[in-house]
Design an enzyme around this catalytic site. Structure first.
Site, mmCIF file in Angstrom:
data_model
loop_
_atom_site.group_PDB
_atom_site.id
_atom_site.type_symbol
_atom_site.label_atom_id
_atom_site.label_comp_id
_atom_site.label_asym_id
_atom_site.label_seq_id
_atom_site.Cartn_x
_atom_site.Cartn_y
_atom_site.Cartn_z
ATOM 1 C CE LYS A 106 0.922 5.204 7.812
ATOM 2 N NZ LYS A 106 -0.370 4.759 8.058
ATOM 3 C CE1 TYR A 126 -3.739 2.426 0.662
ATOM 4 C CE2 TYR A 126 -2.399 3.277 2.448
ATOM 5 C CZ TYR A 126 -3.483 3.389 1.616
ATOM 6 O OH TYR A 126 -4.316 4.486 1.722
ATOM 7 C CG ASP A 134 5.882 3.866 0.861
ATOM 8 O OD1 ASP A 134 6.114 4.667 1.795
ATOM 9 O OD2 ASP A 134 4.734 3.620 0.449
HETATM 10 C C1 LIG Z 1 3.696 2.257 3.219
HETATM 11 C C2 LIG Z 1 2.676 3.351 3.105
HETATM 12 N N1 LIG Z 1 2.799 4.271 2.121
HETATM 13 C C3 LIG Z 1 1.935 5.283 1.995
HETATM 14 C C4 LIG Z 1 0.881 5.418 2.853
HETATM 15 C C5 LIG Z 1 -0.071 6.562 2.705
HETATM 16 O O1 LIG Z 1 0.112 7.471 3.726
HETATM 17 P P1 LIG Z 1 -1.044 8.521 4.126
HETATM 18 O O2 LIG Z 1 -2.133 7.722 4.777
HETATM 19 O O3 LIG Z 1 -0.365 9.484 5.039
HETATM 20 O O4 LIG Z 1 -1.493 9.158 2.859
HETATM 21 C C6 LIG Z 1 0.710 4.487 3.893
HETATM 22 C C7 LIG Z 1 -0.418 4.603 4.834
HETATM 23 O O5 LIG Z 1 -0.748 3.708 5.558
HETATM 24 C C8 LIG Z 1 1.632 3.424 4.017
HETATM 25 O O6 LIG Z 1 1.505 2.510 4.982
#
Ligand SMILES: Cc1ncc(COP(=O)(O)O)c(C=O)c1O
Length: 467
Positions: free
Chosen positions: A281, A150, A253
């Site tokens: 986060k 994700y 990521d």
């Molecule tokens: C690995 C990863 N990338 C991107 C995101 C997206 O982040 P946001 O919810 O701040 O848009 C998340 C959210 O859970 C994530 O776990």
């Protein structure tokens, strides 16, 4: 006398009323699909440290921690006092403050390999811009992403994310790009090539066939969207070598892993130097701070050649929260505390499950880990389907009723924060898990199913992870 495993019931009067009120205005009664749990939707009052209280006053040990960002604990005075002091000078100027510079300097210092970085407004915003920079730098359009991973809510990220029926992902030798939900234009989806995590042979074959079209591969270094499935030993090193061989950029990521697995995130933990990294986060302890950064040569595509901006990018509140949170992570043993606490919880869970002789795997890192009921060590998203996730889901529902809140979906890891180290939290989590585990097993023995086995049903916990 009630049997030992009888489920205490939660108070729901005020939240039930709020649900009916909210659903008149907010689709699903919430601001995110991931929080829409039907009649069981939780409406929150407050949090402090590792505990939260809903509107009816039910108290829980929080194991979701907002899907990971709250790394220190809710309402942490060190961060809140600093943010408070800074925000009184005004929050939004669309001009640059020293806090932004300080936060990005600290991010570069902690990661060690990021040479330049910019703040973004969310993890979604960070991965979207990272992909654009990669495409601009390489002059190629395609991005490879792993099934089950994700990367946020933009159209380029919502491909092959987390179907319940993994056969929707297509043949294992030839996965198909599966758009998550309607509204994603087919030409956009076609720029994303799905691949299978931990499968180097398939990756090599893909690069040999289509390498010249591929700008980057984006990876959650730990599969945070499926209980934190770990890379096989050497996977990241081999993928790094493969991307270099084909001139493809490697985007880590680190939205979930950053400043959690180590001060330098998963890149430090696995000893990898990616080309681009995305962060959110944990860098803001729950305030909406995010960033993307990487090698100087790549980031210098900004500002002249690649678009990036945002009214709220680097806003005062986010920048101040990031400055303070990153400094705490740098200067105090917070990550060591979290790791030790996670290990203590894991040891307790192992004792409880071992006593029943069930096959299981504890996946991930002690700071973000999962429990999968299976004999096999999972290595990719498709493996989740073969675990006894019904049992896990029933346990999670039972834990809510007893005062601990993991995500009620078997794909989302438990998140440990610094404040969980205090008081009786570890013992409480383990004993709540034990009672819920035993109740779920009893229900299965009695009825042949764990679904609804004496536990209040949670609504459609629609595939979490995103916030
Ligand atoms: C690995 C990863 N990338 C991107 C995101 C997206 O982040 P946001 O919810 O701040 O848009 C998340 C959210 O859970 C994530 O776990």
């Amino acid at each position: 006398m009630a049997p030992e495993s009888a489920t205490p019931s939660l108070k729901r009067e005020i939240q039930g009323e709020m649900y009916r009120r909210a659903t008149r205005t907010l689709p699903g009664g919430t601001d995110s699909n991931f929080r829409a749990w039907g009649e069981d939707t939780v409406y929150i009052d407050r949090g402090k440290g590792g505990r939260i209280w809903d509107l009816d006053g039910n108290e829980y040990v929080d194991l979701r921690m907002g899907y990971g960002p709250v790394i220190l604990g809710h309402a942490d005075d060190r961060v809140d006092d600093y943010v408070n002091e800074r925000m009184r000078r005004g929050v939004s100027f669309s001009l640059t403050s020293e806090d932004e510079v300080r936060a990005m300097e600290t991010l570069c210092e902690l990661t060690g390999w990021v040479e330049m970085a910019r703040m973004a407004t969310s993890g979604t915003d960070a991965t979207m811009h990272a992909m654009r920079v990669a495409r601009a730098y390489t002059g190629r359009d395609k991005i490879v992403k792993f099934e089950g991973q994700y990367h946020g809510m933009h159209d380029y990220a919502l491909i092959s994310v987390l179907p319940n029926d993994v056969s929707d992902l297509g043949n294992a030798d030839n996965p198909v790009g599966l758009a998550w939900g309607r509204g994603i234009p087919a030409p956009v989806a076609d720029t994303i090539i799905p691949a299978r995590y931990n499968n180097l042979d398939q990756l090599r074959r893909l690069f040999e066939r289509r390498g010249e079209e591929i700008a980057a591969i984006i990876v959650e270094p730990v599969l945070g969207n499926a209980q934190g499935i770990m890379p096989k030993p050497g996977f990241h090193q081999a993928m790094r070598a493969l991307t270099e061989e084909f001139g493809i950029l490697l985007i880590f990521d680190e939205v979930k892993t950053g400043f959690r697995l180590g001060r330098g995130g998963a890149a430090e933990f696995f000893g990898i130097r990616p080309d681009i990294g995305t962060y959110a986060k944990a860098m803001g302890n729950g305030y909406p701070a995010a960033a993307f950064g990487g090698r100087r040569e790549i980031m210098e595509m900004l500002p002249k050649k690649v678009s990036h901006g945002g009214t709220y990018a680097g806003n005062r509140i986010a920048a101040a929260a990031a400055t303070k949170t990153l400094e705490i992570i740098r200067d105090t043993p917070v990550l060591e505390t979290i790791k030790a606490t996670g290990e203590m919880i894991q040891a307790g869970l192992r004792q409880v499950i071992d006593a029943k002789g069930l096959a299981y795997q504890i996946t991930g890192h002690p700071s973000m880990f999962g429990i999968m009921f299976t004999e096999h060590v999972p290595s990719e998203y498709r493996d989740w389907a073969n675990t006894d996730h019904e049992l896990y889901d029933a346990i999670a529902v039972g834990m809510h009723a007893r005062g601990a809140m993991p995500e009620p979906d078997s794909r989302e890891p438990w998140f440990v924060c610094e404040a969980h180290a205090g008081g009786d939290t570890v013992d409480r989590v383990v004993s709540i898990f034990a009672d819920s585990f035993h109740a779920a097993l009893e229900a299965r023995a009695r009825t042949g199913t764990v679904a609804g086995g004496g536990e209040p049903a949670l609504g459609a916990a629609a595939s979490p992870a995103g916030g």
